[in-house]
Design an enzyme around this catalytic site. Structure first.
Site, mmCIF file in Angstrom:
data_model
loop_
_atom_site.group_PDB
_atom_site.id
_atom_site.type_symbol
_atom_site.label_atom_id
_atom_site.label_comp_id
_atom_site.label_asym_id
_atom_site.label_seq_id
_atom_site.Cartn_x
_atom_site.Cartn_y
_atom_site.Cartn_z
ATOM 1 N N ILE A 65 -13.091 130.394 -23.035
ATOM 2 C CA ILE A 65 -12.530 129.157 -23.634
ATOM 3 C C ILE A 65 -12.420 129.432 -25.449
ATOM 4 O O ILE A 65 -13.186 129.885 -25.899
ATOM 5 C CB ILE A 65 -13.654 128.086 -23.756
ATOM 6 N N LYS A 92 -23.563 136.580 -29.424
ATOM 7 C CA LYS A 92 -23.763 135.491 -29.954
ATOM 8 C C LYS A 92 -25.285 135.213 -30.611
ATOM 9 O O LYS A 92 -25.300 135.122 -31.780
ATOM 10 C CB LYS A 92 -23.721 134.209 -29.231
ATOM 11 N N LYS A 108 -25.166 129.704 -29.605
ATOM 12 C CA LYS A 108 -23.720 129.270 -29.603
ATOM 13 C C LYS A 108 -23.604 128.297 -30.405
ATOM 14 O O LYS A 108 -22.565 128.086 -31.071
ATOM 15 C CB LYS A 108 -23.164 129.196 -28.359
ATOM 16 N N GLU A 137 -14.506 135.762 -30.943
ATOM 17 C CA GLU A 137 -13.948 134.745 -29.959
ATOM 18 C C GLU A 137 -14.908 134.643 -28.575
ATOM 19 O O GLU A 137 -15.150 133.512 -28.146
ATOM 20 C CB GLU A 137 -12.661 134.867 -29.654
ATOM 21 N N GLY A 167 -18.997 135.848 -17.338
ATOM 22 C CA GLY A 167 -18.141 136.638 -16.586
ATOM 23 C C GLY A 167 -17.284 137.575 -16.965
ATOM 24 O O GLY A 167 -16.919 137.468 -18.118
#
Length: 422
Positions: free
Chosen positions: A132, A103, A201, A125, A298
């Site tokens: 998500i 990001k 982000k 993504e 994670g």
């Protein structure tokens, strides 16, 4: 099995290892869904001596992947900004597809990569909120909508720290140390707690939603480092939760972008997202509000997002471009022009006349008080004044703080938290 998609991974750390293991362990279902055998041909690491339970060939030379004509996709998981950008450019220039979870690199170089890519797919993504699928939601699921606003908890580390402070009455440092002990925070947590990570982000999401080209230094970014028990007490008293939010709003042709702690109504769904989880609310002009919730970080969650991009490339989907089309019709709203309600925390000398001085400065800046709490610390002759304002501008708040700091009776720099009522 017919077609094979060979990938090279640059940066075989926690996420990279999880990508490799997921592709191996879930190979049957991935092949069934794509009709393609996705194989990791090679990995690049900094230290070959570090033990890794992997069967793929490893190298320390990035060129081993960039120059390998059999590798179709470069997965960039090395982190950092400029070095990662150089790798991304090389991959795209060599007609390889690119998948990245980076990001920070996209926050600074997303539009340049769009130009370099041409028709080469770029998947990203995993760059926002781990597992998500918010990128695909904005690019595909909500593509018929004008996005009126989006706001969310974009950083799990800061959300975990705030959850510990609110629910378990820990101070900031204790909550941070626990987050580090559990592996939720890095040894240097600056990017998470300062709002920087959430800012990166937010810029990616805002580019997709609005075509706005802004860099981190252009937008308002504040962190959670100064929140204390007084702020939490005030929030509880008046029915608020405190969250670090990334917020984007379109008003006419101006885009408002900001990251900061916010007091929000406890009954809102996003206020109930605790621990290391992330959540994003998106309001479209046709669909209304949609909410996306899940693990924001994670190895497995991020690997899931990386592999979703690989699957789209394997399927030959042409829509996997960045989608960052600059819009000449929109501009970034100036920081000073942003409007909100505000919470103030003041520490002052406990003596007569101080409240009148404060009220005078507020009046001069056309700021009116909504709710007020006053606490005395008798053995120190200090009063804590906690109050909220009615809607005002960022400019008025800055002027007010500057004037308050000139008063001899003000003991600490005034602290504010924005109140989000919408």
């Amino acid at each position: 099995m017919g077609k094979i998609l060979n990938i090279g991974i640059i940066g075989v750390g926690t996420v990279g290892i999880s990508v490799i293991k997921t592709l191996e362990e879930n190979k049957e279902i991935i092949c069934a869904r794509t009709g393609v055998d996705i194989r990791v041909k090679k990995g690049v690491v900094r230290d070959l001596k570090k033990p890794r339970d992997l069967t793929i060939p490893l190298s320390t030379d990035i060129e081993d992947i960039i120059n390998d004509k059999e590798i179709d996709v470069v997965v960039e998981l090395m982190g950092g900004i400029e070095a990662a950008y150089e790798v991304a450019k090389k991959a795209l220039t060599n007609q390889k597809a690119l998948v990245t979870a980076n990001k920070a690199m996209l926050a600074y170089h997303r539009y340049e990569l769009q130009q370099i890519a041409g028709n080469a797919p770029i998947g990203f993504e995993a760059s926002v909120c781990g597992g998500i699928p918010i990128i695909k939601a904005l690019k595909d699921g909500l593509s018929a909508n004008h996005i009126l606003s989006l706001s969310g908890i974009l950083n799990g580390t800061s959300n975990y720290i705030l959850t510990q402070m609110i629910q378990n009455h820990q101070d900031f440092q204790s909550a941070l140390h626990l987050a580090q002990k559990l592996g939720y925070a890095e040894a240097d947590p600056t990017l998470d707690i300062s709002g920087g990570d959430a800012g990166h982000k937010l810029l990616i999401l805002a580019s997709l939603a609005y075509g706005i080209d802004a860099k981190p230094q252009d937008i308002l970014i504040e962190g959670i480092e100064s929140i204390n028990a007084d702020d939490i007490e005030f929030a509880n008293e008046f029915g608020y939760a405190i969250k670090l939010l990334g917020i984007a709003k379109k008003q006419n042709n101006q885009i408002e972008l900001r990251v900061h702690p916010a007091m929000i109504d406890k009954n809102k769904m996003i206020a109930k997202i605790d621990g290391v989880m992330n959540g994003i609310s998106v309001i479209g002009d046709r669909v209304g509000e949609t909410l996306y919730y899940g693990a924001g970080a994670g190895g497995n969650a991020t690997a899931s997002a990386v592999i979703s991009d690989l699957i789209e490339i394997a399927r030959g989907k042409s829509s996997l471009m960045l989608g960052f089309e600059k819009s000449p019709q929109v501009s970034l709203k100036p920081k000073d022009a942003m409007e909100s309600r505000y919470y103030f925390r003041l520490s002052v000398d406990d003596k007569s006349g101080v409240l009148a001085q404060i009220a005078s400065i507020l009046t001069q800046n056309n700021i009116s008080i909504g709710t007020l709490l006053q606490k005395e610390i008798k053995h120190k002759n200090i009063a804590k004044i906690l109050f909220s304002t009615h809607t005002t501008t960022e400019r008025a708040i800055k002027n007010t703080i500057a004037q308050l700091q000139k008063l001899d009776s003000i003991i600490e720099k005034p602290y504010i938290i924005r109140i989000e009522d919408e």
